[in-house]
Design a protein around this motif. Structure first.
Motif, PDB file in Angstrom:
ATOM      1  N   CYS A  80      25.610  26.075  35.971  1.00  0.00           N
ATOM      2  CA  CYS A  80      24.807  25.251  37.000  1.00  0.00           C
ATOM      3  C   CYS A  80      23.542  25.734  36.964  1.00  0.00           C
ATOM      4  N   ARG A  81      23.361  27.029  36.988  1.00  0.00           N
ATOM      5  CA  ARG A  81      21.770  27.501  37.147  1.00  0.00           C
ATOM      6  C   ARG A  81      20.891  26.870  36.084  1.00  0.00           C
TER       7      ARG A  81
ATOM      8  N   CYS B 283      31.843  25.177  36.616  1.00  0.00           N
ATOM      9  CA  CYS B 283      30.795  25.063  37.641  1.00  0.00           C
ATOM     10  C   CYS B 283      29.694  23.840  37.263  1.00  0.00           C
TER      11      CYS B 283
ATOM     12  N   CYS C  72      25.418  31.843  34.501  1.00  0.00           N
ATOM     13  CA  CYS C  72      25.818  30.450  35.562  1.00  0.00           C
ATOM     14  C   CYS C  72      25.243  29.284  34.863  1.00  0.00           C
TER      15      CYS C  72
ATOM     16  N   ALA D  74      22.465  34.971  35.546  1.00  0.00           N
ATOM     17  CA  ALA D  74      23.444  35.336  36.497  1.00  0.00           C
ATOM     18  C   ALA D  74      22.831  34.377  38.019  1.00  0.00           C
ATOM     19  N   SER D  75      24.027  33.710  38.681  1.00  0.00           N
ATOM     20  CA  SER D  75      23.558  33.119  39.849  1.00  0.00           C
ATOM     21  C   SER D  75      24.257  33.719  40.991  1.00  0.00           C
TER      22      SER D  75
ATOM     23  N   SER E 233      29.847  34.043  37.228  1.00  0.00           N
ATOM     24  CA  SER E 233      29.617  34.313  35.710  1.00  0.00           C
ATOM     25  C   SER E 233      28.484  35.250  35.253  1.00  0.00           C
TER      26      SER E 233
ATOM     27  N   CYS F  40      26.150  31.034  43.014  1.00  0.00           N
ATOM     28  CA  CYS F  40      27.462  30.179  42.514  1.00  0.00           C
ATOM     29  C   CYS F  40      28.671  31.003  42.643  1.00  0.00           C
TER      30      CYS F  40
ATOM     31  N   ARG G 232      31.368  37.983  34.858  1.00  0.00           N
ATOM     32  CA  ARG G 232      29.985  38.967  34.797  1.00  0.00           C
ATOM     33  C   ARG G 232      30.484  40.399  34.724  1.00  0.00           C
TER      34      ARG G 232
ATOM     35  N   ALA H  29      31.257  30.919  40.858  1.00  0.00           N
ATOM     36  CA  ALA H  29      31.725  31.228  39.600  1.00  0.00           C
ATOM     37  C   ALA H  29      31.850  32.666  39.360  1.00  0.00           C
TER      38      ALA H  29
ATOM     39  N   ASP I 202      28.607  32.060  28.225  1.00  0.00           N
ATOM     40  CA  ASP I 202      28.779  33.226  29.128  1.00  0.00           C
ATOM     41  C   ASP I 202      29.062  34.167  27.992  1.00  0.00           C
TER      42      ASP I 202
ATOM     43  N   SER J 203      34.154  29.027  31.911  1.00  0.00           N
ATOM     44  CA  SER J 203      32.818  28.915  31.984  1.00  0.00           C
ATOM     45  C   SER J 203      32.052  27.771  32.040  1.00  0.00           C
TER      46      SER J 203
END
Ligand SMILES: [Mg+2]
Ligand SMILES: [Zn+2]
Length: 221
Positions: free
Chosen positions: A149-150, A169, A147, A136-137, A144, A140, A47, A142, A96, A166
């Motif tokens: 996974c979010r 996660c 994100c 974005a999270s 990133s 997490c 990010r 990562a 991403d 990317s």
């Protein structure tokens, strides 16, 4: 086979090349490569990396559009989408990368109706560009911009299709992964259920066998 949700990466998976890298190579000051090195070394997340890099882009919209229109996608992607729809699966592009770039490239193939979760590319109307990360999270590791996974939910079994960092996660929470390139080794190392693919033609071939591959007692309808 209903209810499967497919999360599909964009750069390196749908698009043959990395679209953000192509934009930076053509339009950003050389400093973008120093920022890239910080990201590769793990000193910053993607990010922070991309936000700084996109701010270095100096180009009018017309030039950006012309570059985007020259980017090519995996030739099997349109047929893959048609197959997934026929099987009652939903497909979301999770990336991403940059939403504007993805939508424009997919529009060239009549596929811009697909939902896209990606970083937002903003244009100042002249030659300046910036990036926002609505997905974005902070939770997490990562770091990133998007994100993945979010974005995954536990409301439906999830298939992840991806190729790189990317995707790491979300790979651990997906029910199954079609993995390409660096994501293959990640899935092997972490013991994540996956099939290796070379391209989306392989993904298309594997798709009808997804419930069997994932070992789930899916009700066929
Ligand atoms: Mg990728
Ligand atoms: Zn994540």
């Amino acid at each position: 086979m209903r209810d499967w949700m497919i999360l599909c990466d964009f750069d390196g998976t749908i698009a043959v090349d990395d679209v953000t890298d192509a934009l930076l190579t053509k339009f950003a000051a050389a400093e973008w490569m120093r920022i890239e090195a910080d990201w590769r070394a793990g000193r910053i997340g993607s990010r922070e990396c991309m936000t700084a890099q996109v701010a270095l882009i100096d180009a009018p919209q017309q030039a950006v559009d012309a570059l985007l229109d020259s980017m090519i996608i995996d030739p099997a992607f349109p047929a893959f989408i048609a197959d997934a729809v026929r099987m009652g699966m939903s497909v979301t592009v999770v990336s991403d990368g940059l939403d504007y770039a993805i939508r424009r490239i997919l529009a060239g193939y009549g596929l811009d109706h697909l939902p896209i979760r990606a970083n937002r590319l903003l244009h100042d109307g002249d030659r300046g560009w910036s990036m926002r990360s609505p997905f974005a999270s902070p939770a997490c590791a990562a770091a990133s911009g998007t994100c993945k996974c979010r974005i995954a939910t536990d409301q439906a079994p999830t298939l992840l299709i991806g190729d790189g960092q990317s995707d790491f996660c979300v790979a651990g929470t997906a029910d199954y992964v079609f993995a390409k390139d660096r994501l293959i080794e990640h899935c092997r190392t972490k013991g994540i259920p996956h099939s290796s693919i070379a391209d989306l033609r392989d993904a298309r071939r594997l798709l009808p066998r997804l419930p069997e591959l994932a070992g789930m007692a899916t009700v066929f309808s």
